[in-house]
Design a protein around this motif. Structure first.
Motif, mmCIF file in Angstrom:
data_model
loop_
_atom_site.group_PDB
_atom_site.id
_atom_site.type_symbol
_atom_site.label_atom_id
_atom_site.label_comp_id
_atom_site.label_asym_id
_atom_site.label_seq_id
_atom_site.Cartn_x
_atom_site.Cartn_y
_atom_site.Cartn_z
ATOM 1 N N VAL A 77 -61.694 -24.972 75.279
ATOM 2 C CA VAL A 77 -60.590 -24.031 75.517
ATOM 3 C C VAL A 77 -59.544 -24.150 74.404
ATOM 4 O O VAL A 77 -58.965 -23.145 73.980
ATOM 5 N N GLN A 78 -59.330 -25.353 73.902
ATOM 6 C CA GLN A 78 -58.410 -25.541 72.780
ATOM 7 C C GLN A 78 -58.924 -24.817 71.536
ATOM 8 O O GLN A 78 -58.163 -24.112 70.848
ATOM 9 N N ARG A 79 -60.195 -24.957 71.254
ATOM 10 C CA ARG A 79 -60.773 -24.280 70.087
ATOM 11 C C ARG A 79 -60.738 -22.759 70.248
ATOM 12 O O ARG A 79 -60.449 -22.035 69.296
ATOM 13 N N ASN A 121 -51.240 -25.431 78.623
ATOM 14 C CA ASN A 121 -51.527 -26.249 77.437
ATOM 15 C C ASN A 121 -52.244 -25.482 76.328
ATOM 16 O O ASN A 121 -52.456 -26.027 75.250
ATOM 17 N N PHE A 122 -52.603 -24.223 76.606
ATOM 18 C CA PHE A 122 -53.462 -23.508 75.672
ATOM 19 C C PHE A 122 -52.818 -22.184 75.246
ATOM 20 O O PHE A 122 -51.626 -22.156 74.986
ATOM 21 N N HIS A 123 -53.606 -21.146 75.163
ATOM 22 C CA HIS A 123 -53.102 -19.856 74.694
ATOM 23 C C HIS A 123 -52.082 -19.299 75.693
ATOM 24 O O HIS A 123 -52.308 -19.359 76.906
ATOM 25 N N PRO A 124 -50.974 -18.716 75.207
ATOM 26 C CA PRO A 124 -49.938 -18.235 76.138
ATOM 27 C C PRO A 124 -50.397 -17.108 77.060
ATOM 28 O O PRO A 124 -49.800 -16.899 78.115
ATOM 29 N N ARG A 125 -51.472 -16.413 76.694
ATOM 30 C CA ARG A 125 -51.955 -15.320 77.550
ATOM 31 C C ARG A 125 -53.198 -15.705 78.346
ATOM 32 O O ARG A 125 -53.823 -14.842 78.975
#
Length: 197
Positions: A77-79, A121-125
């Motif tokens: 998910v980070q990638r 912790n990841f993408h704002p959307r």
């Protein structure tokens, strides 16, 4: 005659270059025609019901995982988030049309509150979804995702076994490609650039 032959070779070379430079069509997409995806109604980290149809008109990245995953899910998910952000930075208008979606395969533990903490912790959307065990099982089956609960360990802790695939879907909900999470953010951004129009 030699000049005609030279002209024909030049035209063939120009056509070859044009073919290499042209954008691929969705009809040539790796997952074109695959029976992957379908309608769902699941609960988001905001507590509201989210339907597959809510995202019609948007490109969609869909990943199934679980928040208690010790390594693979958060890394993937980070990638995906970093790759999408790179794509957005280079192509703001196209990037704004891509919706990342995380669907849990562990609804017993992944409540909306837990998902909200994870997604932050990841993408704002990033939209994170959960549901009943039946709803999640049906949705995973529609998206071609395998999962099972692992053996219970000390204190009742357990892992989930699952396929870790990040799908890209077109605005009409048709499957397009698998995003290369194992290759990192740059490869994901490049694959988004290849397809998203």
């Amino acid at each position: 005659m030699p000049s005609l032959r030279r002209a024909a070779l030049a035209l063939a070379g120009a056509l070859a270059l044009t073919a290499c430079d042209s954008q691929p069509t969705l009809e040539s997409a790796p997952l074109h025609g695959a029976a992957i995806g379908g309608p769902f109604a699941l609960t988001g980290q905001d507590g509201a019901v989210h339907r597959w149809a809510d995202y019609d008109g948007q490109w969609r990245i869909v990943y199934f995982g679980y928040t208690y995953c010790p390594d693979i899910c958060p890394t993937d998910v980070q990638r995906l988030s970093q790759g999408l952000m790179q794509f957005e930075d280079a192509n703001p208008q196209r990037g704004a049309g891509v919706q990342p979606i995380f669907i849990t395969i562990d609804p017993a533990r992944d409540t909306p509150d837990t998902l909200a903490q994870f997604a932050s912790n990841f993408h704002p959307r990033l939209v994170a979804l959960t549901g009943s065990e039946d709803e999640i099982a049906q949705t995973a089956k529609a998206f071609g995702v395998y999962f099972s609960r692992g053996r219970e360990g000390e204190g009742g802790a357990y892992d989930m076994n699952h396929s870790n695939i990040a799908y890209l879907f077109a605005p009409d909900g048709a499957p397009v490609a698998i995003l290369p999470t194992s290759e990192g953010a740059d490869a994901i951004a490049a694959e988004l650039d290849r397809w998203v129009r």
